[in-house]
Design a protein around this motif. Structure first.
Motif, PDB file in Angstrom:
ATOM      1  N   GLN A 217      -4.795   3.304   1.854  1.00 36.82           N
ATOM      2  CA  GLN A 217      -4.257   4.415   1.180  1.00 36.82           C
ATOM      3  C   GLN A 217      -3.120   3.763   0.286  1.00 36.82           C
ATOM      4  O   GLN A 217      -2.378   2.954   0.590  1.00 36.82           O
ATOM      5  CB  GLN A 217      -3.134   5.214   2.406  1.00 36.82           C
ATOM      6  CG  GLN A 217      -2.686   6.605   1.732  1.00 36.82           C
ATOM      7  CD  GLN A 217      -1.994   7.371   2.732  1.00 36.82           C
ATOM      8  OE1 GLN A 217      -1.428   7.006   3.666  1.00 36.82           O
ATOM      9  NE2 GLN A 217      -1.699   8.659   2.330  1.00 36.82           N
ATOM     10  N   MET A 218      -3.283   4.443  -0.966  1.00 40.46           N
ATOM     11  CA  MET A 218      -2.431   4.082  -2.162  1.00 40.46           C
ATOM     12  C   MET A 218      -0.905   4.496  -1.728  1.00 40.46           C
ATOM     13  O   MET A 218      -0.555   5.526  -1.002  1.00 40.46           O
ATOM     14  CB  MET A 218      -2.679   4.869  -3.332  1.00 40.46           C
ATOM     15  CG  MET A 218      -4.265   4.440  -4.019  1.00 40.46           C
ATOM     16  SD  MET A 218      -4.458   2.530  -3.987  1.00 40.46           S
ATOM     17  CE  MET A 218      -3.523   2.344  -5.352  1.00 40.46           C
ATOM     18  N   LEU A 219      -0.096   3.647  -2.231  1.00 37.52           N
ATOM     19  CA  LEU A 219       1.402   3.936  -1.841  1.00 37.52           C
ATOM     20  C   LEU A 219       2.172   3.988  -3.256  1.00 37.52           C
ATOM     21  O   LEU A 219       2.263   2.889  -3.966  1.00 37.52           O
ATOM     22  CB  LEU A 219       2.042   2.806  -0.676  1.00 37.52           C
ATOM     23  CG  LEU A 219       3.595   2.971  -0.920  1.00 37.52           C
ATOM     24  CD1 LEU A 219       3.734   4.155   0.246  1.00 37.52           C
ATOM     25  CD2 LEU A 219       3.965   1.766  -0.119  1.00 37.52           C
TER      26      LEU A 219
ATOM     27  N   GLY B 142       5.930   6.874  -1.851  1.00 37.21           N
ATOM     28  CA  GLY B 142       5.906   6.700  -0.463  1.00 37.21           C
ATOM     29  C   GLY B 142       6.924   8.075   0.224  1.00 37.21           C
ATOM     30  O   GLY B 142       6.665   8.444   1.393  1.00 37.21           O
ATOM     31  N   THR B 143       7.235   9.051  -0.624  1.00 41.63           N
ATOM     32  CA  THR B 143       7.681  10.297  -0.297  1.00 41.63           C
ATOM     33  C   THR B 143       6.547  11.263   0.646  1.00 41.63           C
ATOM     34  O   THR B 143       7.431  12.132   1.239  1.00 41.63           O
ATOM     35  CB  THR B 143       8.665  10.826  -1.228  1.00 41.63           C
ATOM     36  OG1 THR B 143       7.693  11.332  -2.174  1.00 41.63           O
ATOM     37  CG2 THR B 143       9.806   9.982  -1.798  1.00 41.63           C
ATOM     38  N   ASP B 144       5.395  11.135   0.196  1.00 43.64           N
ATOM     39  CA  ASP B 144       4.580  11.782   1.190  1.00 43.64           C
ATOM     40  C   ASP B 144       4.096  10.862   2.177  1.00 43.64           C
ATOM     41  O   ASP B 144       4.033  11.252   3.231  1.00 43.64           O
ATOM     42  CB  ASP B 144       3.457  12.612   0.206  1.00 43.64           C
ATOM     43  CG  ASP B 144       3.784  13.542  -0.361  1.00 43.64           C
ATOM     44  OD1 ASP B 144       4.520  14.549   0.099  1.00 43.64           O
ATOM     45  OD2 ASP B 144       3.610  13.808  -1.593  1.00 43.64           O
ATOM     46  N   VAL B 145       3.646   9.701   1.884  1.00 43.84           N
ATOM     47  CA  VAL B 145       3.012   8.831   2.710  1.00 43.84           C
ATOM     48  C   VAL B 145       3.917   8.457   3.911  1.00 43.84           C
ATOM     49  O   VAL B 145       3.460   8.551   4.982  1.00 43.84           O
ATOM     50  CB  VAL B 145       2.630   7.279   1.927  1.00 43.84           C
ATOM     51  CG1 VAL B 145       2.043   6.343   3.148  1.00 43.84           C
ATOM     52  CG2 VAL B 145       1.591   7.655   0.992  1.00 43.84           C
TER      53      VAL B 145
END
Ligand SMILES: Cc1cc2nc3c(=O)[nH]c(=O)nc-3n(C[C@H](O)[C@H](O)[C@H](O)COP(=O)(O)OP(=O)(O)OC[C@H]3O[C@@H](n4cnc5c(N)ncnc54)[C@H](O)[C@@H]3O)c2cc1C
Lengths: 753, 292
Positions: free
Chosen positions: B30-32, B35-38
């Motif tokens: 998964q791309m980061l 990161g505020t969603d991830v």
């Protein structure tokens, strides 16, 4: 008005003793404890709102690597009996079944089993391996459905008010109060207003999720660390669910990140103890926010009808109310207090109120600030607002005309001692936020609030250190700044600076029994114990001074923190300060320790009047609160800023409840918005600065005149918001929340759009 | 049970090869970006271990370039950086205000508009603004880069056209001529820290007489993806963007919406409010264009 006192400490607003630790992150909260070899416990929860449990098989979970224990209802004693003592009430059996389901799952999220594993992730995966065979039953999701003829029964053995000669019912209890000739009084009224109202299921919304760690030793004793409003209650409730003695459990409270009533009950503690017993290791359990919403303490949704009759001059001749409260899956909605509170601000010769405790397939309700009163008084205060409009009378004048007073018989029985409702109404009338004309398009609302407050049992010890500094030890977790208030009362009584007094919240083995931090009782009841313990210290200090001076103890006075000979006693000595006496204690009889324990009587009721201006965006239905004024009788404000903080916090919580907060359920009874993104408590920028005005009508039953202040603040805001929106729109929306979709739908209905 | 891993490529080629070898090995990546969603997802809805491929350490994804014809915004540029870029703010006030709606100051120190777009939530706040501004996605993959108009990038709730071995490099925007303006409005029940119940972005150019010569209108949170609403743009073109034209554009947005009833609002509510937002955003865009 209150007589002026020359207090030194009381009424100031010093920094709280626990403040620095809390803002720096040094303070330990429920989830902060870690022990060597500790496991992590997780709960398997019912995916059905209503289902019979045919079987639970945890064997596959136990086989998983890293899993040390897996338990279900079968691991707990069955048939626990007796009633729960304390604020919430209920039976031990219901509590035990709420901790972990036995033969039936009664709400989506009801615990069914639990595991302990090396990591939280392994524990979660292990839950997937537990096999539960459910027979899914139709859920009952609101009071109307639950009370309808032929409703699905949630508990086939439940009979209204325990009357087994009647068929089983979802209505666990009916409460009725009546005074005077209500029908006759309605007939005499020149005018009658009626309304029908609804309030949604709402959560306390404390920021800290429930958390605990338990460790069980081979000798059959367990220690529990947890965030709670009352560790003595955790001890007794957990003991009763586990079928052990309170002497087998030690409970150590952590700091607490909010409770609002929801942490007066237990959820995880018996599971953690049992998992620790089975695994032989300490077990920590921390709820996710989702679990907090799905399975802990909401407050009752309600459906109510209110009728008020009055003479043309505004005299209320009669009032009646019908209120159905959702209890959740087990009996115990706050019907009694709601029915007792609804008419409290008024002197009513004739009234009737009927309340219903109704089972639905939702989590068991828990106390929430002034339990039951906000919903009931929302209905009454909305009706009174409508009455003022019909009479074309100022809503404050109408309330003043009918207000209760010292000597009025309260609707719930006793005769009121001095109370502050009139003072609050007069302060509201004179407040600049009321005298200033409202702006263009602005709606203004006003309403009264009330809470009984309670006393109950408290203990305190006050210890004198050798340099004269003072340690107060008591057993009430500090939620709203009570350490600071205890220190202020101790400093005032002893006559020493606030900074020399520290307060410590002791665990169940290091301080005497205290009931929960709830019912707005702590500053009142535990404060009273602290004052008495300080008086005990003073008496001992006088004795030590008398012995030093070789006079009688009753020839010594205690003034400004010093022992001095009484006027006229002929000795040539210097006053002895607390530090002098403490430093010399080894030579005058040993350490000095004061104590008190009591069952406090005479908690004074606290009344409030709140008002607000709002605007409504007629194209989106959004309500904005322009200003809000909270006026409340505190008896005596011990720590002014924290009294104001209670008033402001209650206002914000009440406005959240009025405007946006609600549990949204799908047709199967699953909550759809189990998180703070979609369960919308207000954020700071949603709110104006809440203006406060403290009224002080001292409570004669407390040495410094304290009335509890923690709960009353949430009562009035529901109707304040609704009355203000009514004023802005020109018509009333009787069902909360006044969320944008609901408000826009009401506007469209009205305008036929 | 697998474990989390973290890769930090420093070039486009390296990033593509990390993705390609993981895909070959059947491992999840998964791309980061910020990161505020991830990170939120890792702690709630999607906890399964995977390799996070950090996109923040590549020059191209951090590039912001304002040319005479075109503006490029790298996929990893935090919205906090965009908000402080006065030149960009003057060119695309609406796009920047949409980025400024995300979270709080702290969140904006990390959150990128590339992440907002790739997260592909129907309610992503910058997406209607990007579409309205004519954004084109520049996508890197094993065989070089390809370009897809933003409105064609999204394929459903949480899905987009990116393949396993591709990632977003950035977005290209045509630089608007004089007398242009854009605006984005969302509706939330709170004032902040919330998710759009409906959103509308409008970008338009006016001629010297104040007549609208070009308009793009996009809506969010009222369909599985953000949508370009050509009919709403057409309702504005050739008008002075007066109340009647705005009402017609709003009606076109309401007609294009296909929302669902959920915890955030009913179908009726969202349809009505998206029209209101289009009208209000259109008026702001017009006033900005007139002020240019
Ligand atoms: C408190 C809070 C408030 C928020 N408020 C809002 C709000 O008001 N409005 C709103 O729209 N959002 C909001 N969000 C969500 C989030 O902040 C935004 O979606 C943000 O723009 C995501 O950017 P990011 O850089 O952090 O993305 P990340 O979290 O790093 O990534 C998001 C998604 O995009 C993918 N991705 C990222 N970069 C690339 C790339 N270059 N190529 C391919 N895929 C990529 C990731 O794999 C992931 O699936 C909020 C979040 C939080 C925590």
């Amino acid at each position: 008005m209150a007589e002026a006192h020359d207090y030194k400490a009381i009424g100031t607003s010093p920094v709280r003793p626990d403040g620095v630790d809390k803002v720096t992150g040094r303070a330990n909260f429920g989830a902060d404890l870690n022990l060597p070899n500790m496991l992590h416990g997780k709960v398997l929860r019912s995916p059905h709102a209503h289902a019979r449990i045919r079987s639970v098989d945890v064997s596959r979970a136990l086989e998983m690597d890293g899993v040390y224990a897996a338990i279900s209802g079968a691991d707990f004693p069955s048939g626990a009996e007796g009633d729960i003592q304390g604020e919430g009430g209920g039976t031990v059996s219901d509590l035990a079944q709420n901790i972990v389901a036995r033969d039936k799952a009664l709400y989506h999220g009801h615990p069914v089993a639990a595991v302990a594993a090396k990591t939280p992730y392994i524990a979660e995966r292990a839950l997937d391996l537990i096999e539960v065979d459910y027979e899914v039953l139709p859920p009952v999701l609101d009071v109307d459905e639950a009370m309808a003829d032929g409703a699905t029964l949630i508990n086939e053995n439940l009979h209204t008010n325990g009357d087994t000669s009647q068929p089983a019912s979802n209505v666990a209890g009916i409460t009725k109060f009546e005074r005077g000739d209500v029908d006759e009084a309605f007939a005499e009224a020149d005018l009658i207003v009626e309304g029908e109202y609804r309030t949604p299921t709402a959560h306390q919304g404390y920021i800290e999720p429930h958390a605990c760690t338990a460790t069980y030793s081979e000798e059959g004793k367990a220690t529990i660390w947890c965030c709670t409003q009352g560790h003595f209650d955790v001890r007794s409730l957990t003991a009763s669910v586990l079928g052990v003695s309170v002497g087998d459990l030690k409970v150590i409270p952590s700091e607490i990140g909010g409770g609002f009533g929801g942490k007066t009950v237990i959820y995880l503690e018996p599971l953690a103890v049992k998992l620790s017993e089975v695994s032989g290791r300490p077990v920590k359990m921390v709820m996710s926010r989702e679990e907090v919403f799905r399975a802990t303490g909401p407050t009752s949704a309600t459906h109510s009808r209110v009728k008020v009759g009055a003479k043309k001059d505004g005299t209320i001749t009669a009032a009646s109310a019908w209120i159905a409260y959702e209890a959740g899956a087990f009996p115990g909605a706050p019907v009694g207090p709601g029915c007792m509170a609804i008419f409290a601000p008024y002197d009513l010769p004739n009234f009737r109120v009927e309340g219903f405790d109704v089972l639905v397939n939702k989590p068991k309700v828990a106390a929430y600030r002034a339990p039951g009163a906000p919903q009931a008084m929302y209905a009454m205060e909305s009706a009174v607002d409508d009455l003022a409009r019909e009479l074309d009378m100022d809503p404050i004048d109408l309330r003043l005309m009918n207000a209760a007073d010292e000597g009025t018989q309260a609707p719930y029985g006793p005769t009121f001692p001095p109370i502050g409702i009139r003072d609050c109404l007069q302060a509201a009338k004179a407040h600049p936020n009321y005298t200033t004309p409202k702006g263009e398009g602005v709606g203004r609302g006003i309403a009264a609030g009330f809470w009984f407050n309670i006393g109950m049992q408290s203990s305190a010890e006050v210890r004198l250190s050798e340099d004269g500094t003072v340690t107060v030890v008591e057993g009430n977790p500090d939620i709203g700044g009570t350490r600071a208030s205890m220190c202020l009362m101790a400093a005032e009584t002893l006559g020493v600076p606030y900074e020399t007094v520290r307060a410590h919240v002791g665990d169940t083995e290091s301080t005497g029994f205290c009931n929960v931090t709830g019912g707005s009782r702590t500053t009142f009841a535990t404060g009273m114990a602290v004052v008495q313990a300080c008086e005990d210290i003073i008496a001992q200090c006088k004795q030590r001074a008398a012995a030093t001076w070789d006079i009688d103890a009753d020839q010594v006075d205690w003034t400004d923190g010093e022992a001095v000979p009484q006027p006229g006693v002929n000795v040539d000595v210097q006053p002895l300060s607390l530090a002098d006496i403490a430093g010399n204690a080894g030579r005058t009889g040993g350490p000095i320790l004061g104590r008190a324990s009591l069952n406090a009587q005479g908690a004074g009721a606290s009344f409030s009047v709140n008002m607000a201006d709002v605007t409504v965006d007629r194209e989106t239905g959004k309500v904005d609160v322009v200003n809000f004024t909270a006026i409340q009788d505190a008896g005596t404000a011990i720590h002014r800023a924290y009294v104001e903080g209670q008033m402001q916090g209650g206002a914000v919580q009440g406005l959240g409840w009025a405007l946006n907060e609600e549990y949204v359920y799908d047709a199967n009874g699953e909550m759809e918005n189990a998180g703070f993104l979609d369960y919308r408590v207000p954020v700071t920028s949603d709110m104006p600065m809440i203006d406060t005005h403290i009224v002080e009508v001292p409570n004669p039953s407390h040495p410094y005149g304290v009335r509890g202040v923690g709960e009353t603040p949430i009562v009035a805001p529901l109707s304040v918001a609704a009355n203000a929106v009514r004023d802005a729109l020109g018509f009333r929306i009787p069902d909360l929340p006044l969320s944008p979709p609901n408000v826009l739908a009401a506007i469209d209905d009205r305008e036929g759009a | 049970m697998g474990a989390y891993a973290y890769a930090r490529p420093t070039s486009v080629e390296e990033a593509v090869s990390v993705l390609a070898s993981a895909a070959e090995a059947g491992q999840r990546t998964q791309m980061l970006a910020g990161g505020t969603d991830v990170l939120v997802q890792m702690r709630s809805v999607d906890r399964d271990p995977r390799t996070l491929v950090d996109v923040k350490h590549i020059a191209e994804t951090n590039r912001v370039e304002i040319g005479s014809d075109e503006v490029f915004v790298g996929a990893a540029v935090p919205s906090g950086v965009l908000n402080e870029n006065e030149e960009l703010k003057a060119i695309f006030p609406g796009l920047i205000e949409s980025a400024d709606l995300i979270g709080s100051t702290q969140i904006q120190g990390r959150a990128s508009i590339g992440g907002n777009l790739c997260n592909s939530s129907p309610a992503g706040d910058t997406i209607p603004a990007i579409i309205a501004a004519g954004g084109v996605c520049v996508i890197a993959g094993p065989s070089g880069t390809r370009e897809v108009a933003c409105e064609d990038f999204l394929t459903g709730v949480g899905t987009n056209v990116l393949g396993d071995t591709e990632f977003l490099l950035g977005m290209r925007f045509p630089r608007p001529p004089a007398r242009s303006g854009d605006a984005y409005l969302r509706f939330i029940p709170r004032t902040e820290m919330d998710i759009a119940v409906a959103g509308a972005g409008v970008a338009l150019h006016l001629d010297a007489d104040g007549n609208c010569v070009h308009a793009r209108v996009a809506i969010g949170a009222v369909a599985p993806t953000a949508l370009l609403v050509p009919a709403a743009g057409e309702a504005l073109v050739g008008t002075q963007v007066d109340d009647a034209a705005l009402a017609a554009a709003g009606a076109a947005c309401s007609a294009a919406a296909s929302p669902i009833t959920d915890k955030r609002g009913t179908v009726e509510y969202r349809i009505k409010v998206v029209g209101v937002l289009c009208r209000r955003a259109g008026a702001i865009a017009r006033d900005r264009a007139l002020g240019n």
